[in-house]
Design a protein around this motif. Sequence first.
Motif, PDB file in Angstrom:
ATOM      1  N   MET A  99      63.420  33.706  63.470  1.00 15.66           N
ATOM      2  CA  MET A  99      62.523  33.942  64.591  1.00 15.66           C
ATOM      3  C   MET A  99      61.106  33.430  64.381  1.00 15.66           C
ATOM      4  SD  MET A  99      60.915  37.348  66.165  1.00 15.66           S
ATOM      5  CE  MET A  99      59.511  37.036  65.177  1.00 15.66           C
ATOM      6  N   SER A 100      60.708  33.190  63.122  1.00 13.90           N
ATOM      7  CA  SER A 100      59.305  32.892  62.873  1.00 13.90           C
ATOM      8  C   SER A 100      59.143  31.936  61.697  1.00 13.90           C
ATOM      9  CB  SER A 100      58.566  34.203  62.571  1.00 13.90           C
ATOM     10  OG  SER A 100      57.248  33.952  62.180  1.00 13.90           O
ATOM     11  N   THR A 101      58.047  31.177  61.724  1.00 18.69           N
ATOM     12  CA  THR A 101      57.695  30.323  60.585  1.00 18.69           C
ATOM     13  C   THR A 101      56.853  31.077  59.559  1.00 18.69           C
ATOM     14  OG1 THR A 101      55.663  29.543  61.649  1.00 18.69           O
ATOM     15  CG2 THR A 101      57.666  28.244  62.031  1.00 18.69           C
ATOM     16  N   GLU A 102      56.491  32.323  59.848  1.00 14.89           N
ATOM     17  CA  GLU A 102      55.600  33.083  58.975  1.00 14.89           C
ATOM     18  C   GLU A 102      56.197  33.276  57.585  1.00 14.89           C
ATOM     19  OE1 GLU A 102      53.018  36.980  59.604  1.00 14.89           O
ATOM     20  OE2 GLU A 102      55.167  37.433  59.500  1.00 14.89           O
ATOM     21  N   MET A 103      55.374  32.999  56.583  1.00 18.10           N
ATOM     22  CA  MET A 103      55.735  33.251  55.191  1.00 18.10           C
ATOM     23  C   MET A 103      54.926  34.452  54.703  1.00 18.10           C
ATOM     24  SD  MET A 103      58.035  31.004  54.655  1.00 18.10           S
ATOM     25  CE  MET A 103      58.266  30.831  52.902  1.00 18.10           C
ATOM     26  N   TRP A 132      46.683  34.575  67.887  1.00 16.50           N
ATOM     27  CA  TRP A 132      47.332  34.773  66.592  1.00 16.50           C
ATOM     28  C   TRP A 132      48.706  34.121  66.479  1.00 16.50           C
ATOM     29  CZ3 TRP A 132      43.756  36.277  63.486  1.00 16.50           C
ATOM     30  CH2 TRP A 132      42.748  37.113  63.934  1.00 16.50           C
ATOM     31  N   LEU A 133      49.398  33.982  67.619  1.00 14.51           N
ATOM     32  CA  LEU A 133      50.761  33.460  67.615  1.00 14.51           C
ATOM     33  C   LEU A 133      50.943  32.369  68.650  1.00 14.51           C
ATOM     34  CD1 LEU A 133      52.794  36.802  67.550  1.00 14.51           C
ATOM     35  CD2 LEU A 133      52.529  35.209  65.647  1.00 14.51           C
ATOM     36  N   SER A 134      51.866  31.479  68.354  1.00 14.21           N
ATOM     37  CA  SER A 134      52.294  30.483  69.333  1.00 14.21           C
ATOM     38  C   SER A 134      53.809  30.560  69.430  1.00 14.21           C
ATOM     39  CB  SER A 134      51.881  29.078  68.882  1.00 14.21           C
ATOM     40  OG  SER A 134      50.478  28.961  68.897  1.00 14.21           O
ATOM     41  N   LEU A 135      54.320  30.274  70.609  1.00 14.00           N
ATOM     42  CA  LEU A 135      55.761  30.219  70.820  1.00 14.00           C
ATOM     43  C   LEU A 135      56.141  28.754  70.916  1.00 14.00           C
ATOM     44  CD1 LEU A 135      58.405  31.738  71.265  1.00 14.00           C
ATOM     45  CD2 LEU A 135      57.869  31.809  73.706  1.00 14.00           C
ATOM     46  N   ARG A 136      57.043  28.326  70.054  1.00 14.98           N
ATOM     47  CA  ARG A 136      57.445  26.926  69.970  1.00 14.98           C
ATOM     48  C   ARG A 136      58.931  26.790  70.275  1.00 14.98           C
ATOM     49  NH1 ARG A 136      52.225  25.325  69.305  1.00 14.98           N
ATOM     50  NH2 ARG A 136      51.374  25.797  67.263  1.00 14.98           N
ATOM     51  N   LYS A 137      59.303  25.563  70.629  1.00 22.81           N
ATOM     52  CA  LYS A 137      60.707  25.248  70.862  1.00 22.81           C
ATOM     53  C   LYS A 137      60.993  23.906  70.213  1.00 22.81           C
ATOM     54  CE  LYS A 137      64.178  24.732  74.437  1.00 22.81           C
ATOM     55  NZ  LYS A 137      64.462  24.715  75.873  1.00 22.81           N
ATOM     56  N   ARG A 138      62.086  23.840  69.476  1.00 20.60           N
ATOM     57  CA  ARG A 138      62.570  22.600  68.874  1.00 20.60           C
ATOM     58  C   ARG A 138      64.053  22.509  69.214  1.00 20.60           C
ATOM     59  NH1 ARG A 138      60.940  19.390  64.376  1.00 20.60           N
ATOM     60  NH2 ARG A 138      59.402  20.960  63.793  1.00 20.60           N
ATOM     61  N   GLY A 139      64.395  21.555  70.060  1.00 19.52           N
ATOM     62  CA  GLY A 139      65.772  21.490  70.530  1.00 19.52           C
ATOM     63  C   GLY A 139      66.102  22.757  71.295  1.00 19.52           C
ATOM     64  N   ARG A 140      67.151  23.450  70.915  1.00 18.76           N
ATOM     65  CA  ARG A 140      67.523  24.714  71.578  1.00 18.76           C
ATOM     66  C   ARG A 140      66.934  25.936  70.884  1.00 18.76           C
ATOM     67  NH1 ARG A 140      71.857  23.329  68.296  1.00 18.76           N
ATOM     68  NH2 ARG A 140      72.811  25.056  67.171  1.00 18.76           N
ATOM     69  N   TRP A 141      66.149  25.745  69.818  1.00 22.27           N
ATOM     70  CA  TRP A 141      65.635  26.825  68.994  1.00 22.27           C
ATOM     71  C   TRP A 141      64.231  27.225  69.415  1.00 22.27           C
ATOM     72  CZ3 TRP A 141      69.491  28.404  65.954  1.00 22.27           C
ATOM     73  CH2 TRP A 141      70.499  27.499  65.675  1.00 22.27           C
ATOM     74  N   GLU A 142      64.047  28.498  69.713  1.00 24.55           N
ATOM     75  CA  GLU A 142      62.720  29.041  70.018  1.00 24.55           C
ATOM     76  C   GLU A 142      62.281  29.911  68.841  1.00 24.55           C
ATOM     77  OE1 GLU A 142      63.302  29.392  74.856  1.00 24.55           O
ATOM     78  OE2 GLU A 142      63.230  31.211  73.640  1.00 24.55           O
ATOM     79  N   TYR A 143      60.994  29.822  68.498  1.00 26.32           N
ATOM     80  CA  TYR A 143      60.481  30.592  67.375  1.00 26.32           C
ATOM     81  C   TYR A 143      58.979  30.809  67.513  1.00 26.32           C
ATOM     82  CZ  TYR A 143      59.334  25.876  65.757  1.00 26.32           C
ATOM     83  OH  TYR A 143      58.869  24.581  65.675  1.00 26.32           O
ATOM     84  N   ALA A 144      58.503  31.851  66.842  1.00 20.88           N
ATOM     85  CA  ALA A 144      57.077  32.158  66.821  1.00 20.88           C
ATOM     86  C   ALA A 144      56.457  31.502  65.600  1.00 20.88           C
ATOM     87  CB  ALA A 144      56.858  33.670  66.770  1.00 20.88           C
ATOM     88  N   GLU A 145      55.195  31.118  65.762  1.00 23.26           N
ATOM     89  CA  GLU A 145      54.469  30.503  64.659  1.00 23.26           C
ATOM     90  C   GLU A 145      53.102  31.162  64.551  1.00 23.26           C
ATOM     91  OE1 GLU A 145      54.775  26.093  63.727  1.00 23.26           O
ATOM     92  OE2 GLU A 145      52.849  26.213  64.770  1.00 23.26           O
ATOM     93  N   ARG A 146      52.709  31.554  63.348  1.00 19.75           N
ATOM     94  CA  ARG A 146      51.376  32.102  63.120  1.00 19.75           C
ATOM     95  C   ARG A 146      50.362  30.982  63.263  1.00 19.75           C
ATOM     96  NH1 ARG A 146      50.270  37.381  63.299  1.00 19.75           N
ATOM     97  NH2 ARG A 146      51.783  38.594  62.157  1.00 19.75           N
ATOM     98  N   ASN A 147      49.243  31.285  63.896  1.00 20.46           N
ATOM     99  CA  ASN A 147      48.199  30.278  64.057  1.00 20.46           C
ATOM    100  C   ASN A 147      47.302  30.174  62.827  1.00 20.46           C
ATOM    101  OD1 ASN A 147      49.194  29.692  66.575  1.00 20.46           O
ATOM    102  ND2 ASN A 147      47.755  31.002  67.639  1.00 20.46           N
ATOM    103  N   ASN A 148      47.396  31.149  61.915  1.00 21.47           N
ATOM    104  CA  ASN A 148      46.684  31.012  60.639  1.00 21.47           C
ATOM    105  C   ASN A 148      47.653  30.394  59.636  1.00 21.47           C
ATOM    106  OD1 ASN A 148      48.221  33.515  60.519  1.00 21.47           O
ATOM    107  ND2 ASN A 148      47.260  33.835  58.545  1.00 21.47           N
ATOM    108  N   PRO A 149      47.243  29.335  58.964  1.00 21.61           N
ATOM    109  CA  PRO A 149      48.192  28.628  58.100  1.00 21.61           C
ATOM    110  C   PRO A 149      48.569  29.373  56.827  1.00 21.61           C
ATOM    111  CG  PRO A 149      46.006  27.674  57.910  1.00 21.61           C
ATOM    112  CD  PRO A 149      45.933  28.698  59.006  1.00 21.61           C
ATOM    113  N   GLY A 150      47.846  30.430  56.472  1.00 24.60           N
ATOM    114  CA  GLY A 150      48.093  31.116  55.206  1.00 24.60           C
ATOM    115  C   GLY A 150      49.188  32.150  55.225  1.00 24.60           C
TER     116      GLY A 150
END
Length: 194
Positions: free
Chosen positions: A119-123, A23-41
């Motif tokens: 913390m998250s890309t979730e909308m 359901w979730l992925s942990l991503r890093k961009r530069g020094r920023w860590e954040y969670a991302e939902r694996n469902n695009p909706g």
Amino acid sequence: MNDANRIPADASAPVETLYEGRWLSLRKRGRWEYAERNNPGGAVIILAVTPDDNVLFVEQYRVSILQNTIEMPAGLVGDEVDQADESALLAAQRELEEETGYRCARVEFVHCGPSSSGMSTEMITFARAWELEKVGPGGGDETENIVVHEVPRREAGAWLFARAAEGYSIDPKLFAGLWFIEHTNLHQTAHTAV
């Protein structure tokens, strides 16, 4: 508004995947860590008021915080294989019936925004359910143990604070939801689905 001097230098760094779950992925961009939902909706929160003027809340235990919570009916958009193209409004209708046993005649888009932008890309989409009819017991699917609460709309805020005093976790978005219930324009049709 988007002043280039205020954008962090590493905002355009390549994305690294630190962990990927169902359901979730942990991503890093530069020094920023954040969670991302694996469902695009993303997710949807349903603003539902019964014909008796009761706001619908759901109670369930959340393992991530090891606590019982009070929430509005909600769920992930397109989280099932056969629902990959599901809209937030269709998910709202599905989740409302699954969690509360109420079916709505129509549902209306109210607002969309991040659940936790740091913390998250979730909308999360808030959707207003209209013309509710009780059609089943609710309680969620086979993986859930949901208790449904029907609370008089005028008492909902005080009821939430009383549950917090009893030790329940109360999501602050519930108070935004109550505000939306009181201020949703019935004639807002740009995002309405039947």
